[in-house]
Design a protein around this motif. Sequence first.
Motif, short mmCIF file in Angstrom:
data_model
loop_
_atom_site.label_atom_id
_atom_site.label_comp_id
_atom_site.label_asym_id
_atom_site.label_seq_id
_atom_site.Cartn_x
_atom_site.Cartn_y
_atom_site.Cartn_z
N GLN A 101 0.76 2.77 -3.33
CA GLN A 101 -0.46 3.46 -3.74
C GLN A 101 -0.44 4.91 -3.27
OE1 GLN A 101 -3.92 1.02 -3.16
NE2 GLN A 101 -5.36 2.64 -3.69
N LYS B 122 -5.57 -3.71 -4.50
CA LYS B 122 -5.60 -2.26 -4.39
C LYS B 122 -6.86 -1.80 -3.66
CE LYS B 122 -3.17 -1.47 -8.79
NZ LYS B 122 -3.34 -1.02 -10.19
N TYR C 78 0.80 -1.22 0.00
CA TYR C 78 0.00 0.00 0.00
C TYR C 78 0.84 1.27 0.00
CZ TYR C 78 -4.08 -2.94 0.80
OH TYR C 78 -5.06 -3.89 0.68
N ASP D 116 2.97 -3.44 -10.08
CA ASP D 116 1.56 -3.21 -10.40
C ASP D 116 1.09 -4.34 -11.30
OD1 ASP D 116 -0.89 -2.28 -11.54
OD2 ASP D 116 -0.31 -0.23 -11.05
#
Length: 425
Positions: free
Chosen positions: A84, A153, A81, A130
Amino acid sequence: MYNNDKFKNTFKEDTKFASKYEIDVINRLTGLNFDYDDLILLEKLAGDDYRKRMYLDENTQIGILEFDLIDLDWKFTPSPYYYQLVDEKKIILKPTKRRLKGKYLKEEYVENIDEYKSIVEDTNYFVGIDIGTFLGVGIKRNDRIKLKDLKRKKEEININKINDYLEKNKKRMDYLVKSSKNILKKYINKYKNKGYVINVSFSGGKDSAVSTLLAKEMIEDIDVLFIDTGLEYPETMKYVKDFAKKYDLNLHTINGDYFWDELDKEGIPTKDNRWCNSVCKLMPLKSFFMENYPNKKILTIDGSRKFESFARANLDYTRKSGFIDFQTNVFPILDWNAVDVWSYIYLNDVLYNPMYDKGFERIGCYMCPAALNSEFLRVRELHPNLWERWANYLKKYYSEDDILRGFWRWDELPPKMIEIKKNLK
């Protein structure tokens, strides 16, 4: 006593809000720009020294923060995370049904092959991965990337404020406070009827601050006992006076300044032999009891918590002292997590020791062998005179490397410390 699942703690280990010092360290390592009132939760992990999982909420871990005893510096290990949150180049993988976690990436899996080659060449160690609806962390080994971890995600990751957490958990805190007061009421009444003198132990730390204030609600003029070991931080000494004045405490400061007198005879205190605890705390405390409460049994309210350490994990709400045979301790916040203690402090605007903002989570003697080595090195930065006095004594028996890495804290080095020592050569 704490059996209501509705208010059950989310974290299995001791967890706290990141301090100002920790936020500065995190910002330096991650390139993020957290504010001091942002919600960053740090959950204790087993490790060589300081090691904590870093969360933005109960379900969003973005990495692990730890102190490296070889490099003597802080290190951040990202979780999926984290990628992100940051605008960094990532390796984009083609959708596949193959199991890739734990395996080295092949170029045939990679969608952005040109970027992949530059990332492999430029990246230091960690890289974002990703893959469709998933994010991962890659570890660089030579010129190859191994996929370490994958998470689905999130739609978005929000940076919340500490006040958001406090508001969300207010009912839990109300429940904990009510339960702790019930514990105090039960045992105060029980031991008062037996003729015990009741007092409260105040160390200058956050846990004892909370238990002291809860105790004062039960007994307005309760005796509050602080032991000055002569090894306290100057900030702690000032804080104890300020705290006592603000909350109108019946404070008794007990002289325990005997460490340097006994040092040559007893030897360097270690995790295995903390003679200093008896000499500087328990013996002076016993003498105080005998002088001020002659021929009386004592009930002392204590801020110990089971989350603090393995040694305290199996505590009951009361325990007879193993050193003072006429003293019993009661632990009203035994089941509180550190984040609960801090929540109480913030919700009630409780005055707390400023050393917590400076990178300490254990408030006590500045050279305590039970403290983290990262904290010991902070003493060198903040109070070089205190550091030098202790380090100069240690130099009689230890090399500079041994001192800097805290090897003096054991009579016999555990395997993990032996391994670190080998890696220094």
